[in-house]
Design a protein around this motif. Structure first.
Motif, PDB file in Angstrom:
ATOM      1  N   LYS A  94       6.939   8.544  -9.205  1.00  0.00           N
ATOM      2  CA  LYS A  94       6.151   7.516  -8.519  1.00  0.00           C
ATOM      3  C   LYS A  94       6.987   6.903  -7.395  1.00  0.00           C
ATOM      4  O   LYS A  94       8.214   6.821  -7.493  1.00  0.00           O
ATOM      5  N   LYS A  95       6.301   6.467  -6.359  1.00  0.00           N
ATOM      6  CA  LYS A  95       6.999   5.797  -5.259  1.00  0.00           C
ATOM      7  C   LYS A  95       7.241   4.350  -5.676  1.00  0.00           C
ATOM      8  O   LYS A  95       6.297   3.592  -5.929  1.00  0.00           O
TER       9      LYS A  95
ATOM     10  N   SER B 235       0.810  -1.223   0.000  1.00  0.00           N
ATOM     11  CA  SER B 235       0.000   0.000   0.000  1.00  0.00           C
ATOM     12  C   SER B 235       0.842   1.271   0.000  1.00  0.00           C
ATOM     13  O   SER B 235       0.341   2.352  -0.306  1.00  0.00           O
TER      14      SER B 235
ATOM     15  N   SER C 236      11.096   6.039  -2.230  1.00  0.00           N
ATOM     16  CA  SER C 236      11.400   4.926  -3.138  1.00  0.00           C
ATOM     17  C   SER C 236      12.632   4.174  -2.642  1.00  0.00           C
ATOM     18  O   SER C 236      13.554   4.776  -2.092  1.00  0.00           O
TER      19      SER C 236
ATOM     20  N   CYS D 145      12.351   9.326  -8.839  1.00  0.00           N
ATOM     21  CA  CYS D 145      11.124   8.766  -8.266  1.00  0.00           C
ATOM     22  C   CYS D 145      10.662   9.609  -7.082  1.00  0.00           C
ATOM     23  O   CYS D 145      11.365  10.500  -6.601  1.00  0.00           O
TER      24      CYS D 145
ATOM     25  N   PHE E 102       3.537   1.817  -1.909  1.00  0.00           N
ATOM     26  CA  PHE E 102       4.259   2.042  -3.162  1.00  0.00           C
ATOM     27  C   PHE E 102       3.306   2.067  -4.356  1.00  0.00           C
ATOM     28  O   PHE E 102       2.313   1.335  -4.396  1.00  0.00           O
ATOM     29  N   ASP E 103       3.632   2.915  -5.325  1.00  0.00           N
ATOM     30  CA  ASP E 103       2.867   2.965  -6.570  1.00  0.00           C
ATOM     31  C   ASP E 103       3.259   1.846  -7.519  1.00  0.00           C
ATOM     32  O   ASP E 103       2.435   1.319  -8.272  1.00  0.00           O
ATOM     33  N   LYS E 104       4.546   1.499  -7.511  1.00  0.00           N
ATOM     34  CA  LYS E 104       5.069   0.461  -8.401  1.00  0.00           C
ATOM     35  C   LYS E 104       5.991  -0.473  -7.613  1.00  0.00           C
ATOM     36  O   LYS E 104       6.773  -0.003  -6.767  1.00  0.00           O
TER      37      LYS E 104
END
Length: 742
Positions: A69-70, A18, A102, A98, A20-22
């Protein structure tokens, strides 16, 4: 020490996910290949496969996917301490683009890797397992499926064995698997008191429990295990492929004339139970289809077979440095061969007793006559996943060849006629050769052929007629129907092939093939477990109306009526059918059927009666465009029938996808107190069914439902909308609930 296991627990943890985005997991292993790692990251990020070998291009692609993105990146099992290779990958630079937080997580056996990455301040050193944790792990394996009273009598010996493991989880698992087969305390004491414990070298500290398990194997199973050293580390072993490789080396013999595949399955299970294999990959029905070997196990096996088995990493432009020492080498693996013809240095020409040659992760285009043609005793040749343009006709001189894998050779258009001179050949693997147009006419000369794999050969028009004379053929994964060609094998020619087993997919069936289906006598092929039946797209004339369409529908229904699958069938798939489901009356008798796929039945209005199939676990209905109502007939209830008991007693997964005119799903109208429906359903998926008005009440009573996905179903989306839909309360308890528009 469980580095990968701990990293997997963190990677799969819901709280971590939850944040992290990727997320991407890449197994690096050895050698450290920047191009291969970059491509793996891109593919895991959902990017298209890249044929580029320009590192900068690949790195820019990675950056485009993760920028702002995280991002969590796990690099598992890194070995290299070469600072240049790490700097070339430029991952720290990419991570700077990022979002904050990250992270790169690396697992390694070598502290030098952490130093090379300048990450010593963030290094976590795993300690050995505590004694009580070791004992709990050991007991869970050693006493599995044993009565408590029986287990108590072995407890003290088990504690002493666990102390010898010195906290190594792999050692604990290995010994637990070993003693699980031992039924007396005396046998357990033999394990405890073995002199192997007295070895003092560090490497043997890890190997000795493996050596105990190895010593407990029969000589035949030992040979099979040692053969696994031909694969590079972290290579996924396909179960069926591995068994067929063992066959090619003549490792699966039996004095009792037992079927060799069954012997191979028993050997595989024996090795799996003793923890020589791990990371099992399973199909939808839970059957093991692949596995890997732990690096420590691979090192151990290779140490025992190092005189006979050798793995060489090729260096571009340096083939002459690939040397073979000694004349005992029987099995050779060459990795990362550069693009171009396959050629060997002169030192290889003395390898006339070579039994196996395999070339993973290589890019050869042709096979030079001075290479494998020198290896006259070859039994196994693996040239799969190459960009081969052709196979030389001289291949026919390798008369001892028993296993040839040319699968996924994307440029290969045909095989030379000389392949038919390989009269000892048992296995020919051609699956995924997307440009392959034809097979040699004289395939009937391959009198020992047992396994022929041709699925996903999209341009292959037909199988040659000579295959019909191969009465011992056990595996034929795909049959391409070709009408009006005298050179083509007919479906009816399969009638005498009652040894066929495993999976068979029939493609391009036409409206006039009912008589051939009947001649094939599928009901007698009791060893078939998977049967797929696909009709020719565009078969017949017209746009679905008129006499031509009616003739087509009638022809398809006659085919279904004649199909009559064997009683032991576990998986049935039928697609592109223009008939109704009425001819599927025989499906009620398939009591072993575990999975059914029905796809793209353009004129079907009623679903078949499946509710009383006692073993059905997975059901997928796709593209039934004319179905308006799913009634009680789907449950297997006939009109005016008094029914009680359980319907769909073992169903776990149910999918309805692409049914644009479906309006009603009927449950049981009368008193249903004596009826239970789908008590074990855990996964329900309804996609692109915009007219469906409601779900049946029996679904609300299912306590096992864990995943519900409703997508592109306008009415259902409104009524089951989170918190506000009028039916929301009936499904609010489901843990994994997805209700969304496209």
């Amino acid at each position: 020490m469980g580095k990968t296991t701990l990293a997997q627990l963190a990677y799969n943890d819901k709280k971590v996910t939850s944040q992290f985005d990727k997320k991407v997991w890449v197994c690096v292993s050895d050698p450290f290949d920047e191009i291969k790692i970059s491509k793996a990251i891109i593919e895991n990020l959902g990017g298209a496969y890249s044929s580029s070998n320009e590192l900068e291009t690949l790195l820019l692609c990675i950056r485009s996917h993760v920028e702002n993105k995280k991002f969590l990146l796990v690099l598992d099992d890194v070995w290299t301490e070469d600072k240049t290779k790490w700097e070339n990958l430029k991952l720290p630079v990419i991570m700077q683009s990022c979002a904050e937080g990250s992270t790169i997580l690396v697992t390694t056996r070598k502290q030098g890797v952490a130093k090379m990455m300048r990450a010593t301040s963030s290094m976590i050193l795993l300690d050995k397992l505590r004694d009580r944790d070791c004992l709990a792990l050991f007991n869970s394996i050693a006493f599995w499926d044993r009565e408590e009273d029986e287990a108590n009598g072995f407890g003290a010996i088990g504690e002493e064995i666990v102390k010898k493991c010195k906290g190594l989880p792999l050692t604990v698992k290995t010994l637990g698997s070993l003693v699980w087969h031992k039924k007396t305390r005396e046998e357990w004491r033999e394990v405890l008191n073995s002199k192997i414990w007295e070895l003092e070298e560090v490497e043997e500290q890890v190997f000795r429990p493996l050596l105990l398990s190895y010593s407990d194997l029969t000589p035949a199973v030992k040979r099979c295990l040692l053969y696994c050293a031909i694969f590079p580390k972290d290579y996924e072993l396909g179960k069926n492929n591995l068994i067929e490789l063992w066959m090619s080396q003549d490792y699966l013999n039996s004095k009792k004339n037992k079927q060799k595949r069954r012997i191979g399955q028993n050997y595989f299970e024996s090795l799996a139970m003793r923890s020589f294999f791990q990371d099992f990959r399973k199909d939808d029905m839970g059957n093991i289809i692949g596995c890997k070997m732990h690096d420590i196990v691979h090192d151990f096996v290779h140490s025992l077979a190092e005189q006979e088995i050798i793995i060489i990493e090729a260096v571009e432009g340096a083939n002459q440095r690939m040397e073979l020492s000694g004349d005992k080498v029987r099995h050779l693996t060459l990795t990362t061969l550069p693009e171009g013809p396959l050629s060997f240095p002169t030192s290889f020409y003395n390898c006339k007793n070579m039994r196996t040659l395999t070339l993973p992760d290589s890019s050869i285009t042709t096979v030079s006559l001075g290479s494998i043609m020198q290896m006259k005793c070859l039994r196994t040749l693996n040239l799969s996943h190459k960009i081969l343009n052709e196979v030389p006709k001289e291949i026919g001189e390798l008369i001892h060849l028993r296993h040839m894998d040319l699968s996924h050779s994307g440029n290969l258009k045909e095989l030379p006629d000389a392949v038919c001179d390989l009269y000892n050949l048992q296995t020919l693997v051609l699956g995924g050769c997307s440009e392959l147009e034809k097979l040699p006419k004289a395939m009937g000369k391959l009198i020992n052929l047992k396994h022929l794999y041709v699925r996903n050969c999209y341009k292959l028009r037909y199988l040659p007629k000579g295959i019909g004379s191969l009465k011992i053929l056990e595996a034929l994964d795909c049959f391409y129907v070709c009408e009006g060609n005298d050179e083509a094998l007919k479906l009816g020619d399969l009638g005498t092939m009652d040894q066929l087993q495993g999976s068979l997919w029939i493609e391009r069936l036409g409206k006039d093939d009912a008589s051939e289906i009947e001649k094939a006598q599928f009901r007698n092929k009791e060893h078939l477990s998977h049967l797929g039946v696909g009709f020719q797209v565009g078969d017949g004339d017209g746009d679905g109306d008129g006499d031509a369409a009616a003739v087509q529908r009638k022809g398809h229904e006659e085919i279904l009526n004649a199909l009559q699958p064997p009683q032991n069938l576990e998986f049935l798939s039928i697609w592109n059918c223009h008939g109704t489901t009425e001819p599927l009356y025989w499906i009620k008798s398939l009591h072993n059927l575990r999975k059914v796929d029905l796809l793209n039945w353009e004129f079907c209005e009623l679903l078949p009666p499946l509710g009383k199939l006692p073993s059905l676990e997975i059901l997928r209905i796709w593209a039934m465009e004319k179905v308006k109502k799913v009634g009680v007939e789907f449950l297997g209830i006939e009109k005016e029938e008094e029914v009680s008991g359980i319907l769909f007693p073992k169903l776990k997964e149910l999918s309805f996808i692409g049914m644009p005119n479906w309006e009603e799903w009927e449950g049981i109208i009368k008193d249903s107190s004596e009826i239970t429906i789908m008590p074990w359903l855990s996964n329900l998926e309804i996609v692109r069914c915009p007219k469906l008005k409601a779900l049946p009440n029996f679904l609300y009573k299912i306590t096992t439902l864990r995943t519900l996905k409703i997508t592109s179903c306008e009415i259902l989306e409104r009524d089951y909308q989170k918190g506000v839909g009028k039916e929301w309360h009936n499904f609010s308890h489901i843990p994994n609930l997805t209700i969304e528009s496209p």
